[in-house]
Design a protein around this motif. Structure first.
Motif, PDB file in Angstrom:
ATOM      1  N   SER A  16       2.546   8.125  14.616  1.00 31.98           N
ATOM      2  CA  SER A  16       2.744   7.210  13.493  1.00 31.98           C
ATOM      3  C   SER A  16       1.440   6.577  13.039  1.00 31.98           C
ATOM      4  CB  SER A  16       3.739   6.111  13.884  1.00 31.98           C
ATOM      5  OG  SER A  16       4.976   6.682  14.238  1.00 31.98           O
ATOM      6  N   ALA A  17       0.472   6.464  13.967  1.00 27.84           N
ATOM      7  CA  ALA A  17      -0.785   5.789  13.633  1.00 27.84           C
ATOM      8  C   ALA A  17      -1.560   6.541  12.559  1.00 27.84           C
ATOM      9  CB  ALA A  17      -1.640   5.647  14.891  1.00 27.84           C
ATOM     10  N   THR A  18      -1.346   7.845  12.468  1.00 27.73           N
ATOM     11  CA  THR A  18      -2.091   8.640  11.484  1.00 27.73           C
ATOM     12  C   THR A  18      -1.374   8.728  10.144  1.00 27.73           C
ATOM     13  OG1 THR A  18      -1.019  10.684  12.224  1.00 27.73           O
ATOM     14  CG2 THR A  18      -3.076  10.049  13.321  1.00 27.73           C
ATOM     15  N   TYR A  19      -0.206   8.072  10.062  1.00 22.81           N
ATOM     16  CA  TYR A  19       0.602   8.152   8.832  1.00 22.81           C
ATOM     17  C   TYR A  19       0.588   6.808   8.126  1.00 22.81           C
ATOM     18  CZ  TYR A  19       4.774   8.269   5.900  1.00 22.81           C
ATOM     19  OH  TYR A  19       5.642   8.176   4.847  1.00 22.81           O
ATOM     20  N   SER A  20       0.337   6.816   6.860  1.00 24.15           N
ATOM     21  CA  SER A  20       0.342   5.578   6.073  1.00 24.15           C
ATOM     22  C   SER A  20       1.550   5.589   5.154  1.00 24.15           C
ATOM     23  CB  SER A  20      -0.938   5.466   5.250  1.00 24.15           C
ATOM     24  OG  SER A  20      -0.850   4.371   4.359  1.00 24.15           O
ATOM     25  N   GLN A  21       2.327   4.507   5.163  1.00 24.82           N
ATOM     26  CA  GLN A  21       3.528   4.458   4.329  1.00 24.82           C
ATOM     27  C   GLN A  21       3.189   4.437   2.846  1.00 24.82           C
ATOM     28  OE1 GLN A  21       5.570   0.871   5.407  1.00 24.82           O
ATOM     29  NE2 GLN A  21       4.540  -0.341   3.852  1.00 24.82           N
ATOM     30  N   THR A  22       1.932   4.139   2.520  1.00 26.08           N
ATOM     31  CA  THR A  22       1.552   4.163   1.104  1.00 26.08           C
ATOM     32  C   THR A  22       1.578   5.576   0.535  1.00 26.08           C
ATOM     33  OG1 THR A  22      -0.789   4.295   1.726  1.00 26.08           O
ATOM     34  CG2 THR A  22       0.135   2.099   1.316  1.00 26.08           C
ATOM     35  N   ASN A  23       1.603   6.566   1.418  1.00 24.47           N
ATOM     36  CA  ASN A  23       1.681   7.950   0.949  1.00 24.47           C
ATOM     37  C   ASN A  23       3.098   8.328   0.545  1.00 24.47           C
ATOM     38  OD1 ASN A  23      -1.047   8.345   1.461  1.00 24.47           O
ATOM     39  ND2 ASN A  23      -0.678   8.921   3.595  1.00 24.47           N
ATOM     40  N   SER A  24       4.049   7.493   0.847  1.00 22.56           N
ATOM     41  CA  SER A  24       5.447   7.792   0.543  1.00 22.56           C
ATOM     42  C   SER A  24       6.080   6.616  -0.185  1.00 22.56           C
ATOM     43  CB  SER A  24       6.219   8.088   1.832  1.00 22.56           C
ATOM     44  OG  SER A  24       7.609   8.146   1.571  1.00 22.56           O
ATOM     45  N   PRO A  25       6.456   6.789  -1.458  1.00 23.29           N
ATOM     46  CA  PRO A  25       7.129   5.696  -2.177  1.00 23.29           C
ATOM     47  C   PRO A  25       8.431   5.271  -1.507  1.00 23.29           C
ATOM     48  CG  PRO A  25       6.422   7.421  -3.697  1.00 23.29           C
ATOM     49  CD  PRO A  25       6.237   7.972  -2.308  1.00 23.29           C
ATOM     50  N   VAL A  26       9.147   6.231  -0.921  1.00 20.00           N
ATOM     51  CA  VAL A  26      10.409   5.911  -0.259  1.00 20.00           C
ATOM     52  C   VAL A  26      10.160   5.014   0.948  1.00 20.00           C
ATOM     53  CG1 VAL A  26      12.412   6.837   0.956  1.00 20.00           C
ATOM     54  CG2 VAL A  26      11.502   8.032  -1.046  1.00 20.00           C
ATOM     55  N   ALA A  27       9.154   5.349   1.749  1.00 21.25           N
ATOM     56  CA  ALA A  27       8.838   4.529   2.916  1.00 21.25           C
ATOM     57  C   ALA A  27       8.433   3.117   2.494  1.00 21.25           C
ATOM     58  CB  ALA A  27       7.718   5.178   3.727  1.00 21.25           C
ATOM     59  N   ALA A  28       7.703   3.026   1.383  1.00 20.54           N
ATOM     60  CA  ALA A  28       7.298   1.710   0.893  1.00 20.54           C
ATOM     61  C   ALA A  28       8.507   0.888   0.469  1.00 20.54           C
ATOM     62  CB  ALA A  28       6.322   1.871  -0.271  1.00 20.54           C
ATOM     63  N   LEU A  29       9.466   1.523  -0.229  1.00 24.15           N
ATOM     64  CA  LEU A  29      10.682   0.818  -0.651  1.00 24.15           C
ATOM     65  C   LEU A  29      11.488   0.353   0.549  1.00 24.15           C
ATOM     66  CD1 LEU A  29      11.952   2.935  -3.697  1.00 24.15           C
ATOM     67  CD2 LEU A  29      11.007   0.625  -3.749  1.00 24.15           C
ATOM     68  N   LEU A  30      11.594   1.224   1.558  1.00 23.71           N
ATOM     69  CA  LEU A  30      12.341   0.850   2.762  1.00 23.71           C
ATOM     70  C   LEU A  30      11.687  -0.339   3.459  1.00 23.71           C
ATOM     71  CD1 LEU A  30      13.201   4.380   4.201  1.00 23.71           C
ATOM     72  CD2 LEU A  30      14.831   2.659   3.403  1.00 23.71           C
ATOM     73  N   SER A  31      10.373  -0.359   3.434  1.00 25.79           N
ATOM     74  CA  SER A  31       9.662  -1.468   4.072  1.00 25.79           C
ATOM     75  C   SER A  31       9.844  -2.771   3.307  1.00 25.79           C
ATOM     76  CB  SER A  31       8.169  -1.125   4.175  1.00 25.79           C
ATOM     77  OG  SER A  31       7.440  -2.199   4.717  1.00 25.79           O
ATOM     78  N   GLU A  32       9.923  -2.686   1.974  1.00 23.43           N
ATOM     79  CA  GLU A  32      10.029  -3.890   1.142  1.00 23.43           C
ATOM     80  C   GLU A  32      11.474  -4.379   0.993  1.00 23.43           C
ATOM     81  OE1 GLU A  32       8.299  -2.891  -2.577  1.00 23.43           O
ATOM     82  OE2 GLU A  32       6.357  -2.322  -1.708  1.00 23.43           O
ATOM     83  N   ARG A  33      12.434  -3.522   1.254  1.00 27.62           N
ATOM     84  CA  ARG A  33      13.840  -3.881   1.035  1.00 27.62           C
ATOM     85  C   ARG A  33      14.251  -5.086   1.882  1.00 27.62           C
ATOM     86  NH1 ARG A  33      18.072  -4.751   3.142  1.00 27.62           N
ATOM     87  NH2 ARG A  33      17.177  -4.230   5.171  1.00 27.62           N
ATOM     88  N   HIS A  34      14.937  -6.022   1.251  1.00 27.13           N
ATOM     89  CA  HIS A  34      15.471  -7.190   1.962  1.00 27.13           C
ATOM     90  C   HIS A  34      16.627  -7.762   1.140  1.00 27.13           C
ATOM     91  CE1 HIS A  34      12.670  -8.920  -0.971  1.00 27.13           C
ATOM     92  NE2 HIS A  34      13.415 -10.019  -0.936  1.00 27.13           N
ATOM     93  N   SER A  35      17.417  -8.607   1.768  1.00 31.07           N
ATOM     94  CA  SER A  35      18.548  -9.225   1.075  1.00 31.07           C
ATOM     95  C   SER A  35      18.100 -10.485   0.349  1.00 31.07           C
ATOM     96  CB  SER A  35      19.657  -9.567   2.074  1.00 31.07           C
ATOM     97  OG  SER A  35      20.244  -8.384   2.580  1.00 31.07           O
ATOM     98  N   THR A  36      18.507 -10.604  -0.915  1.00 30.36           N
ATOM     99  CA  THR A  36      18.187 -11.769  -1.742  1.00 30.36           C
ATOM    100  C   THR A  36      19.464 -12.555  -1.998  1.00 30.36           C
ATOM    101  OG1 THR A  36      16.357 -10.610  -2.833  1.00 30.36           O
ATOM    102  CG2 THR A  36      17.280 -12.530  -3.965  1.00 30.36           C
ATOM    103  N   ARG A  37      19.450 -13.831  -1.645  1.00 27.60           N
ATOM    104  CA  ARG A  37      20.641 -14.670  -1.819  1.00 27.60           C
ATOM    105  C   ARG A  37      20.444 -15.784  -2.839  1.00 27.60           C
ATOM    106  NH1 ARG A  37      20.336 -12.961   3.408  1.00 27.60           N
ATOM    107  NH2 ARG A  37      22.277 -12.157   4.339  1.00 27.60           N
ATOM    108  N   ASP A  38      19.228 -15.981  -3.273  1.00 29.09           N
ATOM    109  CA  ASP A  38      18.909 -17.056  -4.217  1.00 29.09           C
ATOM    110  C   ASP A  38      18.354 -16.430  -5.488  1.00 29.09           C
ATOM    111  OD1 ASP A  38      18.455 -19.469  -5.382  1.00 29.09           O
ATOM    112  OD2 ASP A  38      16.830 -20.090  -4.051  1.00 29.09           O
ATOM    113  N   PHE A  39      19.051 -16.618  -6.614  1.00 23.85           N
ATOM    114  CA  PHE A  39      18.677 -15.961  -7.860  1.00 23.85           C
ATOM    115  C   PHE A  39      18.147 -16.982  -8.872  1.00 23.85           C
ATOM    116  CE2 PHE A  39      21.827 -13.342  -5.757  1.00 23.85           C
ATOM    117  CZ  PHE A  39      21.244 -12.076  -5.807  1.00 23.85           C
ATOM    118  N   ASP A  40      17.221 -16.528  -9.697  1.00 19.41           N
ATOM    119  CA  ASP A  40      16.555 -17.382 -10.680  1.00 19.41           C
ATOM    120  C   ASP A  40      17.333 -17.339 -11.994  1.00 19.41           C
ATOM    121  OD1 ASP A  40      14.901 -18.813 -12.291  1.00 19.41           O
ATOM    122  OD2 ASP A  40      13.101 -17.611 -11.925  1.00 19.41           O
ATOM    123  N   ASP A  41      18.178 -18.325 -12.243  1.00 20.89           N
ATOM    124  CA  ASP A  41      18.985 -18.337 -13.456  1.00 20.89           C
ATOM    125  C   ASP A  41      18.186 -18.708 -14.696  1.00 20.89           C
ATOM    126  OD1 ASP A  41      21.341 -17.418 -12.396  1.00 20.89           O
ATOM    127  OD2 ASP A  41      22.065 -19.403 -11.823  1.00 20.89           O
TER     128      ASP A  41
END
Length: 490
Positions: free
Chosen positions: A273-298
């Motif tokens: 894994s050390a030789t792999y950068s998630q920036t090379n994969s858009p999917v990996a980047a999305l998975l890393s950034e994904r989180h639950s949002t409970r507070d919305f900006d009205d």
């Protein structure tokens, strides 16, 4: 001589239905006539009532016969009738079936839906009845309960003789013959069970009582365990505790977040894994950034253009085709479709319904997403139903306000149950999981916020759409909107 007359037979009193407060409910009367129901540290106002109604309300602790009020139009009777029905709508009553002079319960009826009210349809001796195949009798603590996922109430069986009579109804029985059996519980109980669809009537032409005889073709497609799991793992058709209540805290310790290691020599993957950068994969980047949002900006709501793109990329029908099913000499043609996410057997049984609270360019309301035509179709619903939907989502997310858009994921169950046995409902839930992950990924990629919600109310959805809960019903929810940016710290 006087002709011998008929022997005087002792008239046996018919059992009556009485309403009484649930074991954990108390009524509190205030000097101004107001009555409050108190339970679990809460107090719910029921309105103001006359002194006569307040006096009659005292009998709700032991049981107030339903036939004893609202019969002659007296003010007192109207008042107690109103009070009882308000208690019933809030699920604070149970109903006792028993003889008036006998303090022992024969059957206790526990409502499972908010609008349950005991009803007794007329039954004749010539009619044939049988247990629904969805009915089951089980032990609950030290009690026996009779219930069904179709029923608006469950029946606590207090007399073992009644359970024996119910067992006889596993095969079709003519009511006249059943009444002659020892231990017959009375027509009142049979009528209550028919009203709850625990028993059903059949005609002599289809008198086997098997699956097609229950009178609803859509039920033919359901296996017993699937319908039971659907109703008991959602809100709306049961009165059991629900959600994150930590029921086993103090009894069993919580499991660790990571499973204990298996013995044996490990193969360390970190060096790869050390030789792999998630920036090379858009999917990996999305998975890393994904989180639950409970507070919305009205102040910056999601726009209709963004919503269109979101739905187009996650749920739109991309193609359709037909394929013949070869069963022996012939078989029907089956229509299939493709969408952006996978689905078991290409059934694509899931439908999206959008409750819109705040979307620029789209009116507040309830909509169905027509995935085939990529269009939103408004559905007219009552304001209080829409508000109840938002309130439940807000509570489930532990959020400060309602989401801008609440997506209810509903299943057209027959698309899956027509093909699969034993695993149909499990497949539907797997499809819900992959769709929710698809919604998360798209929301993250668009800079929006999303949050999966674990509970849905199938009874509320049925009222809003007019569709029976076993034909099409909610199996998941997802909150969507523009997340509020965290305030910068000084």
């Amino acid at each position: 001589m006087r002709a011998p007359g008929k022997k005087n037979r002792r008239r046996i009193a018919r059992p009556t239905i009485s309403a009484r407060l649930g074991a954990h409910i108390t009524l509190e009367a205030h000097p101004d006539g107001s009555i409050f129901a108190c339970f679990d540290g809460l107090s719910v106002g029921l309105g103001k009532f006359s002194a006569g109604a307040l006096n009659s309300a005292q009998d709700l602790r032991t049981g107030l016969a339903l036939g004893s009020f609202a019969s002659d139009g007296r003010t007192v009777d109207k008042g107690i009738d109103l009070l009882v029905r308000r208690l019933a709508r809030r699920g604070l009553l149970e109903y006792r079936l028993g003889h008036p002079r006998d303090h022992e319960d024969e059957v206790v009826i526990e409502p499972q839906v908010p609008d349950y009210w005991p009803r007794m349809p007329t039954l004749g001796d010539a009619e044939i009845i049988v247990l629904s195949r969805f009915t089951y009798l089980r032990r609950r603590g030290n009690e026996m309960v009779l219930e069904s996922p179709r029923a608006g109430a469950l029946f606590r069986i207090c007399d073992p003789k009644i359970a024996a009579v119910i067992a006889v109804l596993s095969t079709p029985q003519k009511i006249g013959r059943l009444r002659k059996q020892e231990g017959f519980p009375g027509m009142e109980l049979l009528a209550l069970l028919v009203d709850c669809q625990i028993l059903f009537k059949i005609d002599t032409a289809s008198g086997d009582g098997l699956r097609p005889a229950e009178g609803d073709d859509n039920l033919v497609l359901w296996d017993f365990h699937d319908l039971l799991f659907h109703t008991h793992s959602t809100e709306g058709r049961h009165a059991n505790p629900l959600g994150g209540l930590y029921p086993h805290a103090g009894v069993i310790p919580p499991l660790p977040a990571a499973r204990p290691r298996w013995p044996g020599k490990k193969i360390d993957l970190r060096k790869f894994s050390a030789t792999y950068s998630q920036t090379n994969s858009p999917v990996a980047a999305l998975l890393s950034e994904r989180h639950s949002t409970r507070d919305f900006d009205d102040q910056r709501p999601i726009t209709l253009a963004e919503l269109s793109r979101f739905l187009d990329s996650t749920a739109r029908v991309q193609s359709r085709w037909k394929s013949g099913l070869h069963l022996g000499d012939c078989g029907p043609d089956i229509e299939y479709a493709t969408r952006p996410y996978p689905s078991g057997g290409s059934a694509y049984e899931l439908e999206l319904y959008l409750a819109v609270a705040n979307c620029e360019g789209l009116a507040r309301g309830f909509y169905h997403y027509d995935a085939d035509r990529h269009a939103l179709v408004p559905i007219e619903v009552r304001t209080h139903e829409l508000e109840a939907l938002f309130a439940a989502a807000e509570l489930a997310m532990d959020a400060p306000a309602s989401p801008q858009i609440l997506i209810t994921i509903a299943a057209r169950f027959g698309r899956t149950t027509w093909k699969y046995s034993s695993i149909a409902y499990a497949l539907i839930l797997k499809d819900v999981g992959v769709l929710i992950q698809t919604l998360y990924m798209m929301a993250t990629g668009m800079g929006l916020g999303g949050c999966a919600i674990g509970s849905t109310n199938i009874d509320l959805f049925a009222k809003m759409t007019g569709i029976e809960f076993h034909i099409e019903g909610p199996v998941g929810q997802f909150a969507l909107g523009r997340g509020r940016k965290p305030e910068a710290s000084g």
